[in-house]
Enzyme design. Structure first.
Site, PDB file in Angstrom:
ATOM      1  CE1 TYR A 232     -91.319 -90.698 -51.904  1.00 44.37           C
ATOM      2  CE2 TYR A 232     -93.265 -89.310 -51.718  1.00 44.37           C
ATOM      3  CZ  TYR A 232     -92.263 -89.869 -52.478  1.00 44.37           C
ATOM      4  OH  TYR A 232     -92.193 -89.606 -53.812  1.00 44.37           O
TER       5      TYR A 232
ATOM      6  CG  HIS B 277     -84.983 -88.778 -47.814  1.00 43.00           C
ATOM      7  ND1 HIS B 277     -83.744 -88.436 -47.322  1.00 43.00           N
ATOM      8  CD2 HIS B 277     -85.123 -88.067 -48.959  1.00 43.00           C
ATOM      9  CE1 HIS B 277     -83.169 -87.565 -48.144  1.00 43.00           C
ATOM     10  NE2 HIS B 277     -83.992 -87.317 -49.129  1.00 43.00           N
TER      11      HIS B 277
ATOM     12  CE1 TYR C  86     -93.895 -85.561 -51.827  1.00 47.08           C
ATOM     13  CE2 TYR C  86     -94.893 -83.446 -52.379  1.00 47.08           C
ATOM     14  CZ  TYR C  86     -94.995 -84.807 -52.194  1.00 47.08           C
ATOM     15  OH  TYR C  86     -96.199 -85.425 -52.377  1.00 47.08           O
TER      16      TYR C  86
ATOM     17  CG  ASN D 166     -85.145 -82.695 -53.474  1.00 49.45           C
ATOM     18  OD1 ASN D 166     -84.628 -83.276 -52.530  1.00 49.45           O
ATOM     19  ND2 ASN D 166     -85.152 -83.208 -54.685  1.00 49.45           N
TER      20      ASN D 166
ATOM     21  CG  ASN E 232     -80.893 -83.045 -52.963  1.00 50.23           C
ATOM     22  OD1 ASN E 232     -79.839 -82.474 -53.236  1.00 50.23           O
ATOM     23  ND2 ASN E 232     -81.323 -84.092 -53.640  1.00 50.23           N
TER      24      ASN E 232
END
Length: 188
Positions: free
Chosen positions: A14, A19, A64, A66, A112
């Site tokens: 990631y 993000h 993470y 969320n 989120n």
């Protein structure tokens, strides 16, 4: 004391995703402030640095996106911070690539990570939103946020990262009201 939180996802896969904009701004600040020591604390990577006589915490939740609120809420309670002493940096699809918007209130906007902060009782933090633009028509939002920028958008995005880092520093120095006046992107 202020806590500067960058939202993102841990892990190499990631690292360059849109993000992870919050992580990248925090990394930019860490580089400028010569931060080399990070600790693992309450499901987050945390570094402490003195800036102009006060303690600043740089935070990258490792829960993470969320579940970001799990780490942020726990750290806020541990350090007994007021919500207004917390700056949260994150990606925003409703802004053009690299545009910066600083706000003191707002909804989760469908993000989120912000929903998780709200769910953990963190609502009145200072928001530093960095634009990543919308996906192309008929493209998936999840694919959009979890992939890197194409080469032609990397330069405006990098300018946005640097602008966000400068805005965080400016708001720490000037206060939020003056900082918002100075650093919010103007319409062209």
């Amino acid at each position: 004391m202020n806590m500067i939180v960058g939202l993102g996802n841990p892990g190499h896969e990631y690292e360059k995703s849109k993000h992870n904009t919050g992580f990248r701004v925090v990394d930019e600040l860490a580089a400028q402030w010569h931060v080399t020591v990070w600790q693992s604390k309450m499901n987050a990577a945390v570094a402490s640095v003195p800036i102009d006589g006060r303690k600043i915490l740089l935070v990258k939740p490792q829960t993470y996106m969320n579940n970001s609120g799990d780490a942020v809420g726990a750290l806020m309670r541990w350090y007994k911070l007021a919500e207004t002493d917390v700056y949260v940096i994150y990606d925003d699809m409703d802004l053009p690539v690299g545009k910066l918007r600083i706000r003191t209130t707002g909804s989760d906007g469908g993000h989120n990570g912000i929903k998780s902060l709200f769910a953990n009782g963190v609502r009145d933090f200072i928001r530093f939103r960095v634009g990543i633009g919308r996906p192309l028509p008929h493209h998936d939002v999840i694919d959009h946020v979890l992939t890197p920028f194409p080469i032609e958008l990397q330069e405006p995005y990098q300018r946005g990262i640097k602008a966000a880092a400068a805005a965080v520093e400016g708001c720490l120095e000037l206060g939020i009201s003056k900082g918002m006046n100075r650093f919010n992107s103007t319409k062209k």
